[in-house]
Design an enzyme around this catalytic site. Structure first.
Site, mmCIF file in Angstrom:
data_model
loop_
_atom_site.group_PDB
_atom_site.id
_atom_site.type_symbol
_atom_site.label_atom_id
_atom_site.label_comp_id
_atom_site.label_asym_id
_atom_site.label_seq_id
_atom_site.Cartn_x
_atom_site.Cartn_y
_atom_site.Cartn_z
ATOM 1 N N HIS A 182 0.840 -1.192 0.000
ATOM 2 C CA HIS A 182 0.000 0.000 0.000
ATOM 3 C C HIS A 182 0.878 1.246 0.000
ATOM 4 O O HIS A 182 1.910 1.291 0.625
ATOM 5 C CB HIS A 182 -0.998 0.012 1.166
ATOM 6 C CG HIS A 182 -0.406 -0.225 2.515
ATOM 7 N ND1 HIS A 182 0.058 -1.451 2.945
ATOM 8 C CD2 HIS A 182 -0.207 0.621 3.558
ATOM 9 C CE1 HIS A 182 0.495 -1.360 4.183
ATOM 10 N NE2 HIS A 182 0.364 -0.104 4.580
ATOM 11 N N HIS A 184 0.982 5.235 0.862
ATOM 12 C CA HIS A 184 0.349 6.279 1.667
ATOM 13 C C HIS A 184 0.509 7.608 0.933
ATOM 14 O O HIS A 184 1.614 7.965 0.538
ATOM 15 C CB HIS A 184 1.036 6.430 3.023
ATOM 16 C CG HIS A 184 0.962 5.227 3.902
ATOM 17 N ND1 HIS A 184 0.067 5.129 4.949
ATOM 18 C CD2 HIS A 184 1.682 4.083 3.904
ATOM 19 C CE1 HIS A 184 0.245 3.969 5.558
ATOM 20 N NE2 HIS A 184 1.217 3.316 4.947
#
Length: 196
Positions: A182, A184
């Site tokens: 992921h 950010h």
């Protein structure tokens, strides 16, 4: 102004009488009121940021603790190295609600439930396919990695027109707490340097 400057200023506005002691001169009602006000201001200016720093330090410690625990419990599967389902699988399936920002056939972006900046959005691949961390990326996933970065910058430009930061946590010492790659997107305020 400091406490000392308030006391000094009160002496210059109200020059001491020669017969007054230093103690008598320091505790005139107007001086005491100024000093108390100054201490309250100092408390507000210093203690509030210190409390914020303590909270930030605590948040970072919690995140580091989560990452260390996640690294200990992560066991890659024999099939694809992806390990067990993560919270992101529950968000992707709709089992858990999320504040979706963007979605296409490869990427999904949503607002972080524990934001570390006014804007904190995560961009993930919809199909994990063994991509549990950046360091696990395969040669055939280069196009997907580029797509995720492109999506992140598009969202960043829209959400944070004055600038933003893209962060990828990788592994235990990188404070990765969810083993599903992921990105950010952080912004909405002046970010500090160096990070971490």
């Amino acid at each position: 102004e400091t406490v000392a400057s308030v006391i000094f200023d009160s002496f210059s506005v109200h020059p001491p009488v020669a017969s007054q002691s230093l103690l008598e001169r320091s505790f005139r009602p107007e001086t005491v009121a100024s000093v108390i006000f100054d201490i309250i201001i100092i408390d507000y200016i210093l203690i509030i940021p210190i409390a914020s720093l303590i909270k930030i330090k605590s948040d970072m410690s919690d995140e580091v603790s989560k990452a260390k625990q996640a690294a200990k419990t992560f066991k890659p599967s024999d099939v694809d190295g992806a390990g067990p389902a993560t919270i992101f699988d529950k968000l992707l399936s709709g089992e858990w609600p999320t504040d979706k920002v963007y979605e296409d056939d490869q990427a999904f972006a949503f607002r972080d439930v524990s934001p570390q900046a006014p804007t904190h959005i995560l961009v993930i691949p919809k199909d994990r396919d063994g991509l549990v961390s950046l360091s696990n990326a395969r040669e055939d996933q280069k196009a997907l990695l580029g797509h995720l970065m492109f999506v992140a910058q598009e969202i960043g430009k829209k959400e944070c027109p004055k600038g933003f930061r893209i962060v990828i946590n990788d592994g235990e010492e990188g404070a990765q707490s969810v083993f599903h790659l992921h990105l950010h997107i952080l912004g909405g305020r002046q970010l500090k340097w160096p990070p971490g």
